[in-house]
Design a protein around this motif. Structure first.
Motif, short mmCIF file in Angstrom:
data_model
loop_
_atom_site.label_atom_id
_atom_site.label_comp_id
_atom_site.label_asym_id
_atom_site.label_seq_id
_atom_site.Cartn_x
_atom_site.Cartn_y
_atom_site.Cartn_z
N PRO A 18 0.43 12.08 1.74
CA PRO A 18 -0.93 12.00 2.28
C PRO A 18 -1.08 11.11 3.50
CG PRO A 18 -0.73 10.54 0.41
CD PRO A 18 0.58 11.26 0.52
N ALA A 19 0.01 10.50 3.96
CA ALA A 19 -0.09 9.57 5.09
C ALA A 19 1.05 9.77 6.07
CB ALA A 19 -0.11 8.13 4.58
N LEU A 20 1.30 11.02 6.46
CA LEU A 20 2.37 11.27 7.42
C LEU A 20 1.86 12.07 8.62
CD1 LEU A 20 5.88 11.82 5.84
CD2 LEU A 20 4.92 9.85 6.97
N THR A 21 0.82 11.56 9.25
CA THR A 21 0.33 12.15 10.49
C THR A 21 0.83 11.30 11.66
OG1 THR A 21 -1.67 12.99 9.42
CG2 THR A 21 -1.73 12.77 11.82
N GLU A 199 -7.34 17.37 -2.44
CA GLU A 199 -7.99 16.39 -3.32
C GLU A 199 -7.21 15.07 -3.34
OE1 GLU A 199 -8.35 18.25 -7.13
OE2 GLU A 199 -10.24 19.24 -6.62
N MET A 200 -5.88 15.18 -3.46
CA MET A 200 -5.05 13.98 -3.49
C MET A 200 -5.11 13.23 -2.16
SD MET A 200 -1.78 12.78 -2.47
CE MET A 200 -0.53 14.06 -2.47
N PHE A 201 -5.13 13.98 -1.06
CA PHE A 201 -5.21 13.38 0.27
C PHE A 201 -6.48 12.53 0.40
CE2 PHE A 201 -6.52 13.22 4.66
CZ PHE A 201 -5.35 13.07 5.39
N ALA A 342 1.41 9.16 -7.80
CA ALA A 342 0.91 7.89 -7.26
C ALA A 342 -0.57 7.94 -6.92
CB ALA A 342 1.71 7.50 -6.02
N TYR A 343 -1.05 9.09 -6.40
CA TYR A 343 -2.41 9.13 -5.86
C TYR A 343 -3.24 10.32 -6.33
CZ TYR A 343 -0.34 5.64 -2.82
OH TYR A 343 0.29 4.53 -2.36
N GLY A 344 -2.68 11.13 -7.20
CA GLY A 344 -3.41 12.31 -7.65
C GLY A 344 -3.41 12.44 -9.16
N ASN A 345 -3.33 13.67 -9.61
CA ASN A 345 -3.42 13.96 -11.03
C ASN A 345 -2.09 14.52 -11.53
OD1 ASN A 345 -4.32 14.54 -13.62
ND2 ASN A 345 -5.25 16.49 -13.02
N CYS A 346 -1.16 13.61 -11.81
CA CYS A 346 0.16 14.01 -12.32
C CYS A 346 0.67 12.92 -13.25
CB CYS A 346 1.14 14.23 -11.17
SG CYS A 346 2.82 14.66 -11.71
N ASP A 347 0.92 13.29 -14.50
CA ASP A 347 1.41 12.33 -15.49
C ASP A 347 2.88 12.52 -15.83
OD1 ASP A 347 -1.09 11.06 -15.83
OD2 ASP A 347 -1.77 12.69 -17.15
N ASP A 348 3.57 13.33 -15.04
CA ASP A 348 4.98 13.58 -15.30
C ASP A 348 5.78 12.28 -15.18
OD1 ASP A 348 7.25 15.80 -15.42
OD2 ASP A 348 7.84 14.32 -13.92
N MET A 349 6.63 12.01 -16.18
CA MET A 349 7.38 10.75 -16.21
C MET A 349 8.37 10.63 -15.06
SD MET A 349 6.13 8.92 -18.52
CE MET A 349 7.38 7.63 -18.47
N ALA A 350 9.05 11.73 -14.73
CA ALA A 350 10.01 11.68 -13.63
C ALA A 350 9.30 11.39 -12.31
CB ALA A 350 10.77 13.01 -13.54
N ILE A 360 6.41 4.19 -3.50
CA ILE A 360 5.34 5.04 -2.99
C ILE A 360 3.98 4.58 -3.52
CG2 ILE A 360 4.37 7.40 -3.14
CD1 ILE A 360 7.30 8.38 -3.02
N ASP A 361 3.98 4.05 -4.73
CA ASP A 361 2.72 3.64 -5.35
C ASP A 361 2.36 2.18 -5.10
OD1 ASP A 361 4.75 2.56 -6.86
OD2 ASP A 361 3.87 3.03 -8.80
N ASN A 362 3.19 1.46 -4.30
CA ASN A 362 2.94 0.04 -4.09
C ASN A 362 3.38 -0.38 -2.70
OD1 ASN A 362 2.42 -2.70 -4.52
ND2 ASN A 362 4.48 -3.06 -5.32
N PRO A 363 2.50 -0.31 -1.70
CA PRO A 363 2.87 -0.70 -0.34
C PRO A 363 3.42 -2.12 -0.30
CG PRO A 363 0.71 0.33 -0.38
CD PRO A 363 1.09 0.10 -1.80
N SER A 364 4.67 -2.26 0.16
CA SER A 364 5.32 -3.57 0.10
C SER A 364 6.19 -3.88 1.31
CB SER A 364 6.17 -3.65 -1.18
OG SER A 364 7.13 -2.60 -1.20
N SER A 365 6.11 -3.04 2.34
CA SER A 365 7.02 -3.23 3.46
C SER A 365 6.33 -3.01 4.80
CB SER A 365 8.21 -2.26 3.34
OG SER A 365 7.76 -0.92 3.45
N THR A 366 7.05 -3.33 5.86
CA THR A 366 6.63 -3.04 7.23
C THR A 366 7.69 -2.13 7.85
OG1 THR A 366 7.82 -4.94 8.16
CG2 THR A 366 5.56 -5.32 7.41
#
Length: 444
Positions: A18-21, A199-201, A342-350, A360-366
């Motif tokens: 959702p953030a690759l423009t 929707e996820m975007f 990370a940002y939508g509706n998916c509960d898959d463990m993998a 992907i679910d925790n912004p931690s870098s530059t």
């Protein structure tokens, strides 16, 4: 004209991200004529077939570009009312998704006066990396100037055979992808369509608030920087990475002992066994370093340390190929699902585990995405490209990303950042501290 299908391979992670423009602006001296500009874009259909592509996903979950599937590109033209009008539009457009299966995958905006105009390209990263988009904009001006361009056969990475024989996956990449793929195969293996992506975007852009700003280093300052870098045995890119680490350490980390993680994208064109030439596409990878700016040392001593870390990664036979090998081996539907976990509706463990392990679910870098010194002629017929500003995508795993472009010895540094992680005022302080480190240290 045939709608040839080309497999989306190592760039699959860009399809449902959702953030690759990619955002890029060039300013051109010369008169603007809208009908003529539209014709120039049409001419490029025969030059860059990927420009007019859309995406199709088959029954097995493999995704493909459909060359020339789109008849007309999106173009908006307006008389310029403010100097940075393009920047306001860029920030707004960054929050508008592309419909990849319908297309087009690029939007153009032009802001003109009587004597010059700004071209803003809003591009889905699938079309190309920063280097490819810069050359695309050069070709737009070339076509507008009435100069013929030759057709480019579209070349893409299509298998790991396109990598050097030494670029085999590391043990960790093989273990990670094997484990994740097995876990995914045991789950529901859910496919996500365009409606779910939209929707996820929008959900992601409620969670994140991406801001844009830019700074300029003029030709005189650039000359000083070149001389200083040469004297201290470092590259300009290494100096920029060092300045970012120093600024983050000073402004955001308050001189704590917490290291800054910096991703550094690298152009892989010369290392691939492909005739990429000037065609569109993604031929970049990245390495990552984790570094602490030592305030007891001067800037150039820190830069030498950064150089050592980067050089070790870049000269490795394996490290630069880790991202490309990872996405070549990961199940494509799992690659999509990570972002929905990370940002939508998916509960898959993998999907959840992969998203967590890849941050992907925790912004931690530059990150610092430096196109380097662009080596094309700025004078194209009677038109002159005055400058270029590049905003690299602020991917979900990062909270600050720099896009750097140098044209005619003027450097523009574009900052893409998440205002919910770092405020605009703080980002301005980081930017000014970076410039202070780069410019003042170079002039001593």
């Amino acid at each position: 004209m045939k709608n040839k299908k080309l497999r989306i391979y190592t760039e699959r992670h860009m399809l449902r991200n959702p953030a690759l423009t990619v955002l890029m602006k060039i300013s051109v001296d010369g008169h603007f004529d809208e009908p003529r500009f539209e014709k120039a874009l049409q001419k490029l259909k025969h030059v860059h077939p990927l420009l007019y592509s859309s995406v199709v996903i088959d029954n097995d979950g493999e995704a493909y570009y459909r060359e020339n599937a789109v008849q007309r590109l999106e173009l908006h033209c307006a008389m310029r009312e403010r100097k940075d009008q393009w920047l306001e539009v860029a920030e707004t457009e960054n929050k508008h998704p592309f419909h990849c299966e319908k297309g087009p995958l690029v939007r153009f905006f032009v802001f003109y006066s009587e004597t010059d105009f700004d071209i803003l390209a809003i591009v889905q990263h699938l079309i190309g990396d920063g280097d490819a988009i810069a050359r695309l904009l050069r070709d737009v001006v070339t076509a507008y100037a009435g100069i013929d361009l030759s057709h480019q056969d579209q070349i893409l990475i299509s298998s790991q055979n396109d990598f050097p024989h030494t670029a085999t996956p590391t043990f960790l990449v093989k273990a990670f992808t094997r484990t994740m793929n097995k876990m995914w195969d045991k789950g529901e293996r859910r496919r996500f369509g365009e409606h779910e992506f939209q929707e996820m975007f929008f959900n992601y852009h409620q969670i994140a608030d991406i801001g844009l700003s830019y700074s300029t280093i003029n030709s005189s300052e650039m000359n000083d920087l070149y001389i200083a870098c040469k004297a201290h045995g470092v590259t300009v890119n290494e100096a920029i990475v060092t300045a970012l680490i120093g600024a983050m350490q000073e402004i955001c980390l308050h001189r704590s002992n917490k290291k800054t993680v910096v991703g550094v994208p690298i152009n892989m064109r010369r290392q691939l066994s492909l005739p990429t030439d000037d065609c569109l596409g993604n031929f970049a990878s990245a390495v990552t370093i984790k570094e602490l700016y030592d305030t007891k040392k001067d800037f150039w001593q820190n830069a030498v340390q950064v150089r050592s870390k980067l050089k070790s990664k870049l000269e490795s036979a394996k490290a630069p190929w880790v991202p490309l090998n990872l996405f070549a081996l990961l199940n494509p539907l799992l690659t999509d699902a990570m972002y929905f976990a990370a940002y939508g509706n998916c509960d898959d463990m993998a999907a959840k585990k992969a998203a967590a392990m890849l941050s992907i679910d925790n912004p931690s870098s530059t990150a610092v995405s430096n196109l380097g010194r662009l080596n094309f002629d700025c004078q194209i017929g009677s038109y002159h490209i005055r400058d270029m500003v590049f905003f690299a995508p602020k991917a979900p795993g990062s909270y600050v990303v720099l896009g750097v472009a140098t044209l005619a010895d003027k450097m523009q540094i574009g900052f893409s950042y998440d205002r919910k992680k770092i405020s605009s005022d703080t980002m301005e302080d980081v930017s000014s501290t970076m410039l202070e480190l780069l410019i003042s240290r170079s002039q001593r």
